[in-house]
Each structure stands twice: as C-alpha cells, then as structure tokens.
Design an enzyme around this catalytic site. Sequence first.
Site, PDB file in Angstrom:
ATOM      1  N   ALA A   1       0.800  -1.237   0.000  1.00 27.04           N
ATOM      2  CA  ALA A   1       0.000   0.000   0.000  1.00 27.04           C
ATOM      3  C   ALA A   1       0.826   1.277   0.000  1.00 27.04           C
ATOM      4  O   ALA A   1       0.260   2.370   0.085  1.00 27.04           O
ATOM      5  CB  ALA A   1      -0.980   0.028   1.167  1.00 27.04           C
ATOM      6  N   ALA A   2       2.128   1.199  -0.134  1.00 27.96           N
ATOM      7  CA  ALA A   2       2.941   2.424  -0.140  1.00 27.96           C
ATOM      8  C   ALA A   2       2.516   3.353  -1.278  1.00 27.96           C
ATOM      9  O   ALA A   2       2.434   4.583  -1.097  1.00 27.96           O
ATOM     10  CB  ALA A   2       4.418   2.071  -0.259  1.00 27.96           C
ATOM     11  N   GLY A   3       2.239   2.775  -2.440  1.00 28.31           N
ATOM     12  CA  GLY A   3       1.807   3.585  -3.575  1.00 28.31           C
ATOM     13  C   GLY A   3       0.448   4.231  -3.330  1.00 28.31           C
ATOM     14  O   GLY A   3       0.193   5.371  -3.747  1.00 28.31           O
ATOM     15  N   ASP A   4      -0.449   3.507  -2.666  1.00 25.90           N
ATOM     16  CA  ASP A   4      -1.771   4.054  -2.345  1.00 25.90           C
ATOM     17  C   ASP A   4      -1.653   5.211  -1.361  1.00 25.90           C
ATOM     18  O   ASP A   4      -2.347   6.228  -1.483  1.00 25.90           O
ATOM     19  CB  ASP A   4      -2.666   2.969  -1.741  1.00 25.90           C
ATOM     20  CG  ASP A   4      -2.891   1.802  -2.681  1.00 25.90           C
ATOM     21  OD1 ASP A   4      -2.884   2.019  -3.908  1.00 25.90           O
ATOM     22  OD2 ASP A   4      -3.067   0.673  -2.192  1.00 25.90           O
TER      23      ASP A   4
END
Length: 305
Positions: free
Chosen positions: A251-254
Amino acid sequence: MIAVIGSSNMDIVFNVDHFTLPGETQKAISLDFYFGGKGANQTIAVAKLSKKPVFFCSCLGDDEYGKEISKNFENFNIEGYTIEKKELTGRAYIEVDKKGENRIILFTGANDKIDKEKIDMFLNKYQNKIDVCLLQNEIPIESVEYAISRLHEKGIKIVYDPAPVGNTNVGILEKVDFLTPNETEFRFLCEKISITFDESKMDKAVIKFKEITKVKNLIVKLGDKGCVYLDENGKTEKVSGIKVKAIDTTAAGDIFNGAFSVAYEETNDLIKSLNFANKAAAISVTRKGAQSSIPGREEVFNFSF
C-alpha cells in the site's frame, strides 16, 4: 473535498521467508488480517491525513469482512459506499518476504458491482462537493473509464493510479490530470504504445509518453528513489526519495496517492505535494499492513530524515 472511486478488500497476509516458488510448499512465519483494497487504502489515507470526511464509491459484501470494513469506514467519517446482498467482500492474498517486498493475488468479489449506475448515483449525490477524485484499476475497467469521462466533464481533478496495469486504456489518459504509475507500471505502459523504456533515460520516456497520451501531469513513483514528474507546462524534474528500513511495502503507492491528493488540494503546489507524499509513503513501509501503516497528519509534517 476529496472523493475516491475504487476497491475495498480484506488483506490476508502471509509473512514468509521468500516468495513461494512454483511447486514449492513453505510454512508461513505468521498470518495477519488487515483492511485493504487500493481504493480503501487511498480513502483511509485521505481521511487520516486531511482529518476531513471522504466520499467513497465502493461496494462491500454482506459478510463478516464487509461488516468489519464498514465499521472502520464509519470511524473515519467515510460515506458513499454500498453493501451488496449475497456478495462476498473482496480479498487480497498477500505474500510478504523478509525484505518487505510483496506479491498479491486478488479476489474481486463485490468490487465488480461498481458499475456505471453506481458511479452515476454517487456523482449525482456528491459531485458538487468534490474537488479531487482518486481512481485505480481494481474495479471493472469500463467503470474506471466511465468515471474518468464523467469526472472530466465536471472539471473535477483526477488522480489515476493505473494499477493493476494490464487493462489500462491509454486512449483515455488525455482526460487525466495526474497519472501516477510506479516504474514497473510505467515500463508496461510505454511498451504498450511502442516507447523504448530505458531506466537511465527516464526523462526521454516521460516526455515521449506525455506527448503521445496527452496526459496533463505524469508522476512516476520510484519507491525510495523518489519520483520523476512532468507537469502540464512541460517541466520535468526528479524529487528525491527517502531511505528507510522497509519491512512491508504493501500500500505504499496508495498512501503516496492519498497524501499527494490531500496536499495538492490544500496547496495547489506540485513539489510540496510530492514531498509530503514521499514522507507519508516512507513512514508507511516501516510498518506492517496496508491501512494500519498509514501515518497521521502531524507525524508526516514532523518527520525528519
């Protein structure tokens, strides 16, 4: 106000020594359950980092996972989602290795019920309150394309994360205000329109991609290397990343997208927004889980490295 149109999942996470090979059986180090889904991750990130209500067009199943996720949404003043009778809530089965890298298998479930009718109902209710809307590809691609067209017509700024990247329609990108692929996704999109991708010549690929697709602003996320952007005025630059000890990149990109959208809505400053997003994503990878790893607003502002 910020809105999100996208998926909601329960993440079922297997922490493993290494990614399981074909034909191999290995024992998981641990098993964890986290709230997830790219749409829901971005929604919770926006809610935590803005401290404001968020409008979320999503579908949950009427099962136990759906009930748990719904309660979590209520805690963050999130509204706009629906409960689908006789449907299962989406799930993501995730392997996380000792390096913190992840590999994901999706079961879409109720997310497939996010159709044109639901998007129309959602936008008819909230569109006059929305300044920015985030989208991703974990819902039917025809719904993504329809939402982009409607949002574009209304002049609502669109932040589009083309992930999973496989079914992204590059023909609709001219209606997108901010396209935010990671490096792997950007490589795929370049190959899709016959652009030669060379990591050492990223600037050339970024310029050529914008020229062909006519996307307004392109932001290529590079993890701890930061990001490269090309804005609507033709300015291209790299924003430095932040080195941290990653234990889980889920979820880093989210979280990057959610943080970027919050900062951009408040400041209308691209560089400030990208730096804020980099900080939020860097903090998140030092923690386990998707939504459980999202930092608070003050934490990001006070973060030093």
